[in-house]
Design an enzyme around this catalytic site. Sequence first.
Site, PDB file in Angstrom:
ATOM      1  N   GLU A 197      23.785  65.574  49.872  1.00  0.00           N
ATOM      2  CA  GLU A 197      23.013  65.139  51.142  1.00  0.00           C
ATOM      3  C   GLU A 197      21.318  65.319  51.154  1.00  0.00           C
ATOM      4  O   GLU A 197      20.867  66.040  51.690  1.00  0.00           O
ATOM      5  CB  GLU A 197      23.551  65.814  52.374  1.00  0.00           C
ATOM      6  CG  GLU A 197      24.990  65.804  52.777  1.00  0.00           C
ATOM      7  CD  GLU A 197      25.239  66.686  53.975  1.00  0.00           C
ATOM      8  OE1 GLU A 197      24.698  67.591  54.153  1.00  0.00           O
ATOM      9  OE2 GLU A 197      26.357  66.050  54.499  1.00  0.00           O
TER      10      GLU A 197
ATOM     11  N   GLU B  47      33.061  63.568  53.065  1.00  0.00           N
ATOM     12  CA  GLU B  47      33.419  64.916  53.775  1.00  0.00           C
ATOM     13  C   GLU B  47      33.924  64.686  55.174  1.00  0.00           C
ATOM     14  O   GLU B  47      33.274  63.880  55.826  1.00  0.00           O
ATOM     15  CB  GLU B  47      32.216  65.814  53.758  1.00  0.00           C
ATOM     16  CG  GLU B  47      31.465  66.293  52.486  1.00  0.00           C
ATOM     17  CD  GLU B  47      30.330  67.043  52.710  1.00  0.00           C
ATOM     18  OE1 GLU B  47      30.134  67.625  53.792  1.00  0.00           O
ATOM     19  OE2 GLU B  47      29.769  67.344  51.636  1.00  0.00           O
TER      20      GLU B  47
HETATM   21  C1  GAL Z   1      27.707  69.108  54.743  1.00  0.00           C
HETATM   22  C2  GAL Z   1      27.449  69.437  53.470  1.00  0.00           C
HETATM   23  C3  GAL Z   1      28.646  70.753  53.037  1.00  0.00           C
HETATM   24  C4  GAL Z   1      28.615  71.379  54.194  1.00  0.00           C
HETATM   25  C5  GAL Z   1      29.169  70.742  55.227  1.00  0.00           C
HETATM   26  C6  GAL Z   1      29.642  71.640  56.445  1.00  0.00           C
HETATM   27  O1  GAL Z   1      26.459  68.679  55.498  1.00  0.00           O
HETATM   28  O2  GAL Z   1      27.200  68.461  52.596  1.00  0.00           O
HETATM   29  O3  GAL Z   1      28.052  71.188  52.042  1.00  0.00           O
HETATM   30  O4  GAL Z   1      27.671  72.548  54.343  1.00  0.00           O
HETATM   31  O5  GAL Z   1      28.188  70.026  55.713  1.00  0.00           O
HETATM   32  O6  GAL Z   1      29.786  70.887  57.743  1.00  0.00           O
END
Ligand code: GAL
Length: 671
Positions: A149, A303
């Site tokens: 990110e 994710e």
């Molecule tokens: C994303 C990040 C992850 C985790 C997640 C939590 O932005 O890549 O490592 O922090 O958010 O929602």
Amino acid sequence: MVKKQTQMYYGADYNPEQWSKEIILEDMALMKEVGVNYVSINIFGWVSIQPNETTFDFTFLDWLIDLLHENNIMIDLANGTASPPAWLVNKYPDMMPMTVHGNRLVHGSRQHYCPTSEIYRRYAATLSTAVAKRYHQHPAIVMWHINNEYTCHIHECYCDRCRSRFQQWLQDKYQTIDELNRAWSTTFWSQSYGDWHEIYLPEQMPTFKNPAQQLDYRRFISAMNLEIYQIEKEAIAAYSRDIPFMTNLMGLHKYVNGFQWAPEMDVVSWNSYPNPFSDMPYPQFLANDLTRSLKKKPFLIMEQAPSAVNWRAVNGAKKAGQMRLWSYEAIAHGADGIMFFQWRQSRGGAEKFHSAVVPHGQPSESRVFKESCQLGNELKELQAIVGTSFIADIAVVFDWENWWALELDAKPRTLKYIHQLSRLYEALRGLNLAVDFVHPDEDISAYPFVIAPNLYSTHASFGDKIKDYVAGGGIFLTNFFSGIVNENDQVYLGGYPGLFKDILGITVEEFYPLKDTMHGQMTFDQQTFTTHLWEEVIHLKQAKVLAQFNNDDLSNTPAITCNQYGEGFAYYIGTELAPADLTVVLSKIIQDNHLEKAAQQFIEAETPVSVSCRQGTGYTLLFLINHTDIDEHIVLKKKGYSLLDEKPLSEIDVLAKDLQIIKILDDQSDS
Ligand code: GAL
């Protein structure tokens, strides 16, 4: 040749550095139960594999990678550069970013590096090399996950190094200081420069900053982060060119220009965090289409939260079935993989109350765990989806640079790009129109209908392209505050909307923005609609009126117009409408121009169910996703069979909050 994806990916970010070997072994059994076939590892692994400057220790990672492989789990291997270790920061505190107030950040969180730091770049490259050298031949690795990110937390740095790098970047871009002065309109407020060294970053200033300078700073930050990505990627590419490269993007994230970054990746992915309190999270639905559109190829949800996140003021839990339905919404729009953040809920650290597939409590008692199992086991049966292409009906222009320009200060501050896009998208999805997003530089000739919402800033060449497109028979729609300035925030003179006024056949004399609490009215096709945010004084040149404002000064003046230009038509909407009203306007444009939707080939009637199509070789997949609370019955025009239960069918019930995926063969001559 880059290796191709052959299975639907399903899995999670896996952070086993946080756990004992016993728990990791337990994870292998649980992953089998959930149907996990893909995990992302080593994202935050830097200090574990390089505990000090001179030591690399791969003992744990060797064991883990072999273990995952033995368990048939494919690996998205991160180079581990997302969170630099304390020893590095302490040795080189100068690598840390500096706030606009001149404070240098310190170690203790993550993403703590200045985007121009040579030290960070050098050490990140060394780590990437070490990881690639060790694992590039491991059969479990199917993806290189570079960093994490970019710009999520650090999208500004005001250190002296960034300032001189910015000056250099500007020199490369403009070549002469006179050219920069012209582009930045520096005759205004006596801002002209005689030398590159006089230029500051757009840091603290007495009042409004030079807008063109701010725009170049945004371009610079995106470009500096892309340079880091490229350095990391090149370090790996010295060993490995056949495993795809990727970094996880963030959908509607302002600071990374996705269209510029995508060509540097083999696969695009994004991290999707819709708010569970929203019934229909259109910005995230939109971001699925936007991410796919970056390469016009399938993408990955890299994710998503199985349920709640930990970072909102109130972290709503996903309701029963919501995670499954929204995952399929992404798949319907081109996702070939669904991954969670994260696999096992952390015991300590800032994210311990973020949901995970394996909760703090017993998995067997967890609804979230059970729903993850259900989805994982369904996806195993859905291999026909992998690699199929999304079928788009229309194109919507999206440009990060326009987003930056539109939302600079000293202009209507309540006009927000994503809010406008999301309302448009909701209206389009209400009609089941399938959207590709396009960058202004892209070829648009294959789309019958192109919409450029609030395209305030764009190159003159896009105006020429739209002229040719409409003259040749295309249908174009734009709306208020579009075609106003060039890429340096300089107005196209001769009347608004300068760039599009000829094809639209109108001029806009003056803007009449509305305060938050104000609404106006408009008449369209004998219906009265409420207007929001914006009205304006529109004069007809060649265009015809489709709707009129009904209020005070603007009574009986044009609100929506249509102009025939060559073989095509150009439409203009001079106000913000509620999505349902916009749907009415759009559906008239579609009817009047006899535009066909892909879905119409397959289903008899309009439906409130969300319909999307993906094209495979010899077949189409029809996704019917019912986000409503009412069961729907759908009659198909062609015979198909259900991918979820293999039943042949010509009509089908799509239950409330449920879905159907129908495979329809192209050749139906024998059936
Ligand atoms: C994303 C990040 C992850 C985790 C997640 C939590 O932005 O890549 O490592 O922090 O958010 O929602």
